[in-house]
Scaffold this motif. Structure first.
Motif, mmCIF file in Angstrom:
data_model
loop_
_atom_site.group_PDB
_atom_site.id
_atom_site.type_symbol
_atom_site.label_atom_id
_atom_site.label_comp_id
_atom_site.label_asym_id
_atom_site.label_seq_id
_atom_site.Cartn_x
_atom_site.Cartn_y
_atom_site.Cartn_z
ATOM 1 N N UNK A 1 -5.391 -11.701 -11.877
ATOM 2 C CA UNK A 1 -5.179 -10.527 -12.745
ATOM 3 C C UNK A 1 -6.322 -9.525 -12.604
ATOM 4 N N UNK A 2 -7.534 -10.016 -12.453
ATOM 5 C CA UNK A 2 -8.699 -9.133 -12.381
ATOM 6 C C UNK A 2 -9.053 -8.707 -10.948
ATOM 7 N N UNK A 3 -8.333 -9.199 -9.962
ATOM 8 C CA UNK A 3 -8.648 -8.877 -8.572
ATOM 9 C C UNK A 3 -8.467 -7.390 -8.309
ATOM 10 N N UNK A 4 -9.356 -6.812 -7.522
ATOM 11 C CA UNK A 4 -9.303 -5.382 -7.185
ATOM 12 C C UNK A 4 -8.458 -5.185 -5.931
ATOM 13 N N UNK A 5 -7.315 -4.519 -6.081
ATOM 14 C CA UNK A 5 -6.443 -4.261 -4.934
ATOM 15 C C UNK A 5 -7.131 -3.371 -3.903
ATOM 16 N N UNK A 6 -7.918 -2.409 -4.366
ATOM 17 C CA UNK A 6 -8.595 -1.480 -3.455
ATOM 18 C C UNK A 6 -9.620 -2.224 -2.595
ATOM 19 N N UNK A 7 -10.373 -3.141 -3.225
ATOM 20 C CA UNK A 7 -11.383 -3.883 -2.452
ATOM 21 C C UNK A 7 -10.711 -4.836 -1.470
ATOM 22 N N UNK A 8 -9.651 -5.504 -1.918
ATOM 23 C CA UNK A 8 -8.963 -6.452 -1.057
ATOM 24 C C UNK A 8 -8.279 -5.766 0.122
ATOM 25 N N UNK A 9 -7.882 -4.490 -0.033
ATOM 26 C CA UNK A 9 -7.150 -3.769 1.023
ATOM 27 C C UNK A 9 -8.044 -2.785 1.760
ATOM 28 N N UNK A 10 -9.292 -3.095 1.816
ATOM 29 C CA UNK A 10 -10.210 -2.182 2.499
ATOM 30 C C UNK A 10 -9.856 -2.030 3.973
ATOM 31 N N UNK A 11 -9.321 -3.088 4.585
ATOM 32 C CA UNK A 11 -8.983 -3.027 6.009
ATOM 33 C C UNK A 11 -7.605 -2.438 6.263
ATOM 34 N N UNK B 1 1.456 -12.936 -11.761
ATOM 35 C CA UNK B 1 0.232 -12.184 -11.465
ATOM 36 C C UNK B 1 0.065 -11.939 -9.968
ATOM 37 N N UNK B 2 0.415 -12.914 -9.132
ATOM 38 C CA UNK B 2 0.306 -12.727 -7.682
ATOM 39 C C UNK B 2 1.264 -11.646 -7.207
ATOM 40 N N UNK B 3 2.488 -11.662 -7.719
ATOM 41 C CA UNK B 3 3.447 -10.627 -7.331
ATOM 42 C C UNK B 3 2.976 -9.245 -7.768
ATOM 43 N N UNK B 4 2.399 -9.167 -8.939
ATOM 44 C CA UNK B 4 1.859 -7.889 -9.402
ATOM 45 C C UNK B 4 0.708 -7.417 -8.523
ATOM 46 N N UNK B 5 -0.163 -8.371 -8.133
ATOM 47 C CA UNK B 5 -1.286 -8.012 -7.253
ATOM 48 C C UNK B 5 -0.782 -7.530 -5.893
ATOM 49 N N UNK B 6 0.235 -8.180 -5.352
ATOM 50 C CA UNK B 6 0.776 -7.761 -4.050
ATOM 51 C C UNK B 6 1.355 -6.348 -4.129
ATOM 52 N N UNK B 7 2.018 -6.037 -5.237
ATOM 53 C CA UNK B 7 2.560 -4.678 -5.390
ATOM 54 C C UNK B 7 1.424 -3.661 -5.456
ATOM 55 N N UNK B 8 0.369 -4.012 -6.209
ATOM 56 C CA UNK B 8 -0.765 -3.093 -6.299
ATOM 57 C C UNK B 8 -1.446 -2.912 -4.936
ATOM 58 N N UNK B 9 -1.531 -4.021 -4.194
ATOM 59 C CA UNK B 9 -2.143 -3.928 -2.867
ATOM 60 C C UNK B 9 -1.281 -3.099 -1.906
ATOM 61 N N UNK B 10 0.041 -3.205 -2.035
ATOM 62 C CA UNK B 10 0.923 -2.429 -1.138
ATOM 63 C C UNK B 10 0.816 -0.929 -1.395
ATOM 64 N N UNK B 11 0.484 -0.568 -2.622
ATOM 65 C CA UNK B 11 0.353 0.861 -2.943
ATOM 66 C C UNK B 11 -0.868 1.499 -2.290
ATOM 67 N N UNK B 12 -1.756 0.673 -1.742
ATOM 68 C CA UNK B 12 -2.915 1.205 -1.038
ATOM 69 C C UNK B 12 -2.520 1.835 0.307
ATOM 70 N N UNK B 13 -1.306 1.527 0.779
ATOM 71 C CA UNK B 13 -0.821 2.132 2.030
ATOM 72 C C UNK B 13 -0.162 3.478 1.716
ATOM 73 N N UNK B 14 -0.523 4.513 2.404
ATOM 74 C CA UNK B 14 0.141 5.801 2.172
ATOM 75 C C UNK B 14 1.555 5.836 2.732
#
Length: 739
Positions: A508-518, A559-572
């Motif tokens: 829940x507290x994981x940062x999508x922006x930090x995890x998707x830096x690459x 929570x994992x599914x929510x994190x994956x959605x947040x991480x996917x939004x890092x892609x333009x």
């Protein structure tokens, strides 16, 4: 003479013979009178016949009334009937019959007269018979009188026999009771000497059993007022005290032998203590103070024995423990390093064990999983996860507890089953006092590990091991082990739930922006950790279906599914978003399928539903840059109620654009799909789906074209006729080698 008269004559003669029996000489008188009448010409028969005829004439009037009845009877007679049928005169016939009867009468009279002398002889014989019968009557009367006397004698003898038999039974019963009494109270000198002087051994055991039997007899019959029992009581008391003292010394010495180092306790229990169980039972019944002293010495000895052995074994196992996880090993934390005050530490040797079950579950399923031998493990420098140590320690504990409980139940059971409840509870209390410190060691060691552990899988395996051992021990009603098993569960379950909550919070507290830096579209390590962790939990929940685990997994999955959605939004780019999600969902489905357990089917179906929905969205996004004008034209054309509003120029424009670039666009789609999906099988499947959907749109385009112009498009006069559907299919099949 008629037949009736002749019969009457015979009856009269019979009466005369009967009177002759009572009046001797009457027959002679009658015969003499008949002879005189013959000499005087007086025919008695003729006179009788005349009298009968006269009587008949007198009574003829009376007989006429019976004529009809007689006639009826005569008609039934076969001779009369025959005569009537032949037409004979009945009077003549009767006359003939009467003449015949007279002839017969005369013949019988002559015969009677001729046999007169014989009748006289017969009369004399009858007299002789009467005399003989009188003699026999007197004899029989005397015999009957003698029989009556004999019957009286027999009854008297029978009464005497019954009385003697009862006396015999009474004497035998008295003899038996006296024998039992003597057997119960008489103390043989050799027994007194054996109990007082001999060593305590098997022969001594036989004397002790005999003494106990005699003392039991005295106690049971003490209230009957037998003076001999009162006199023998003090002698038995002396023997009781002497035997109790010697047995006490013997058993205390055997208990001390258990304290010798490296002693095989179970062998001594089986070969010595159980062999002399009657010694302890004698003391429990005859000298409770000594029995209590022996029991307490045994408790203290075995208490220290098990405590020392299990404490040493526990400390040795702790040195073999390998660290699996720490507080940084959460699903939402860093991938493979620990951060310390001095920077990044070394990577753990086998971090996959934190979330992947691997062969860790073998400790639950393998029948050949033995206990850990400390000297072998130390020589080979082996390390084990905590669940292996937990399994080894508790298996040894359960086996020793079962063996000890069986021994205690046999050795310390009171000989009298009717004793009070506290006495019946002695074996259980002895066992609990022996194992109390040992169980505390185990609980303390388990608590020490559990409270500092972050290995949820290891803790859950310990819970399953504890449940399995408890189920195996159900046939042994040991309440202290049941309490111990419950205490283990109370330590493990709360800590397991805390770790699960920490995993959920880390995601829940994981940062999508930090995890998707690459900005990598391939599966994230967080996804792999979650999938392996969920698969491990599901495998360990198979057959248990604990709702606590199911609810915790649902929370973590959300929570994992929510994190994956947040991480996917890092892609333009939307295609990259869908590609990222598809890769991650596909990884989850693949790992869950590897679990191969029925309980995982629900999780797999849920992940497959998400995967399929994202694939459908990806297909549309992948086709749009290459064939967007075709797709939009088809969708708008299918919505038009009047398709005639669409001009030929519009169809021709779409057809021209498609014909110009469709092969290149298909090739571009192939390159894009194959490169973006890490799972080659999944990528080729998606490529097939994309190209298949393109074929569907192009088929719908041709359907609109045919509907608009009601004829084949090749005859419309287009500058460039639309490519046939068959040609497109042939081109698409060229890419089938990729999947």
């Amino acid at each position: 003479m008629s037949l009736e008269k002749l019969t009457t004559k015979y009856v009269q003669d019979a009466e005369i013979f009967e009177q002759e029996k009572n009046e001797p000489g009457l027959l002679d008188t009658i015969l003499t009178e008949d002879a005189e009448k013959k000499e005087n010409g007086d025919n008695d028969t003729q006179s009788r016949l005349e009298n009968i005829i006269g009587d008949w004439n007198v009574n003829s009037k009376d007989t006429f009334t019976e004529v009809d009845d007689r006639i009826s009877e005569f008609q039934e007679d076969p001779l009369v009937r025959k005569a009537v049928m032949q037409g004979m005169d009945l009077r003549k016939y009767a006359k003939n019959i009467e003449d015949q009867l007279k002839v017969i009468e005369r013949e019988h009279i002559s015969e009677y007269v001729a046999q007169a002398e014989n009748f006289v002889d017969l009369n004399q014989d009858i007299k002789a018979c009467d005399e003989i019968l009188e003699t026999m009557e007197s004899l029989l009367t005397g015999f009957q009188s003698n029989l009556g006397n004999i019957n009286s004698d027999i009854q008297s003898l029978q009464k005497q026999s019954l009385a003697m038999n009862q006396k015999l039974k009474n004497k035998l019963s008295l003899e038996q009771q006296l024998h039992q009494l003597l057997e119960g109270i008489v103390i043989p000198p050799q027994m007194v000497k054996a109990i007082s002087e001999n060593e305590v051994n098997e022969a001594y055991l036989e004397c002790l059993i005999l003494l106990n039997k005699k003392m039991t007899f005295v106690k049971e019959n003490n209230k009957k007022g037998i003076h001999a029992l009162q006199e023998v009581g003090p002698e038995f008391e002396k023997l009781r005290l002497k035997a109790s003292y010697k047995i006490r010394e013997f058993l205390l010495d055997k208990v001390k032998s258990l304290r010798i180092p490296n002693t095989n306790v179970q062998m001594i229990q089986q070969t010595v203590f159980l062999k002399y169980t009657e010694f302890n039972r004698f003391l429990m019944k005859r000298h409770r103070e000594s029995a209590g002293e022996i029991r307490q010495n045994y408790i203290n000895t075995m208490r220290a024995y098990f405590f020392n052995h299990f404490d040493r074994y526990n400390r040795g196992l702790q040195k073999l423990q390998s660290t699996i996880a720490d507080k940084l090993d959460m699903i939402g934390f860093g991938e493979s390093t620990k951060h310390t005050f001095f920077g990044v530490g070394k990577q753990l040797k086998d971090k996959s064990n934190v979330f992947a079950l691997g062969n860790r579950a073998n400790v639950l399923s393998d029948q050949d999983v033995g206990v850990i031998l400390l000297h072998v493990a130390n020589e080979k420098n082996m390390k084990y996860p905590y669940e292996m140590l937990f399994h080894s320690f508790n298996t040894v504990l359960a086996d020793n507890a079962a063996s000890e409980f069986q021994f205690v139940s046999e050795f310390f059971t009171h000989p009298d089953a009717n004793e009070s409840e506290p006495i019946r509870e002695i074996p259980r209390l002895v066992f609990e006092q022996i194992f109390e410190p040992t169980l505390k060691i185990s609980l303390s060691a388990t608590k020490q590990y559990i409270e500092s552990s972050y290995d949820a899988i290891g803790i859950l395996i310990c819970i399953r091991i504890n449940t399995k051992i408890a189920l195996d021990s159900q046939h042994r009603p040991i309440s202290s082990l049941e309490s111990y098993s419950n205490a283990i569960n109370l330590l493990c379950w709360p800590r397991f739930q805390i770790i699960m909550n920490q995993h959920v919070d880390s995601v829940k507290k994981a940062s999508a922006h930090r995890l998707m830096a690459s900005k990598d579209v391939h599966p994230q390590y967080i996804t792999r950790k979650y999938a392996e962790f969920a698969s491990s939990i599901l495998v360990l929940n198979q057959g248990y279906e604990d709702a606590l685990l199911t609810n915790s997994l649902i929370r973590l999955r959300t929570e994992v599914e929510g994190l994956l959605v947040r991480m996917s939004l890092e892609f333009p780019d939307r295609i990259d978003r869908y590609t990222f999600l598809i890769n991650n969902y596909d990884l989850i489905v693949s790992i869950l399928n590897e679990a191969n357990v029925r309980i995982a089917e629900g999780e797999i179906e849920h992940s497959k539903a998400l995967l399929n929905s994202k694939i459908a969205e990806y297909v549309e996004e992948q086709l749009d840059p290459h064939f967007g004008d075709l797709i939009n034209f088809v969708k708008l054309g299918e919505k038009e109620q009047d398709i005639s509003t669409i001009s030929q120029e519009q169809f021709e424009k779409i057809s021209f654009n498609f014909n110009s670039n469709w092969r290149n666009e298909i090739s571009a789609i192939n390159s894009s799909v194959i490169q973006k999906f890490s799972n080659f099988k999944n990528g080729t499947t998606i490529l097939h789906t994309v190209l298949g959907q393109l074929l569907v749109y192009y088929t719908r385009f041709h359907a609109l074209l045919d509907k608009r112009f009601d004829q084949k498009s090749s005859g419309l006069g287009f500058k460039q006729a639309p490519i046939g559907i068959q040609n497109v299919m042939v081109e698409i099949k060229k890419y089938r080698s990729n999947f």
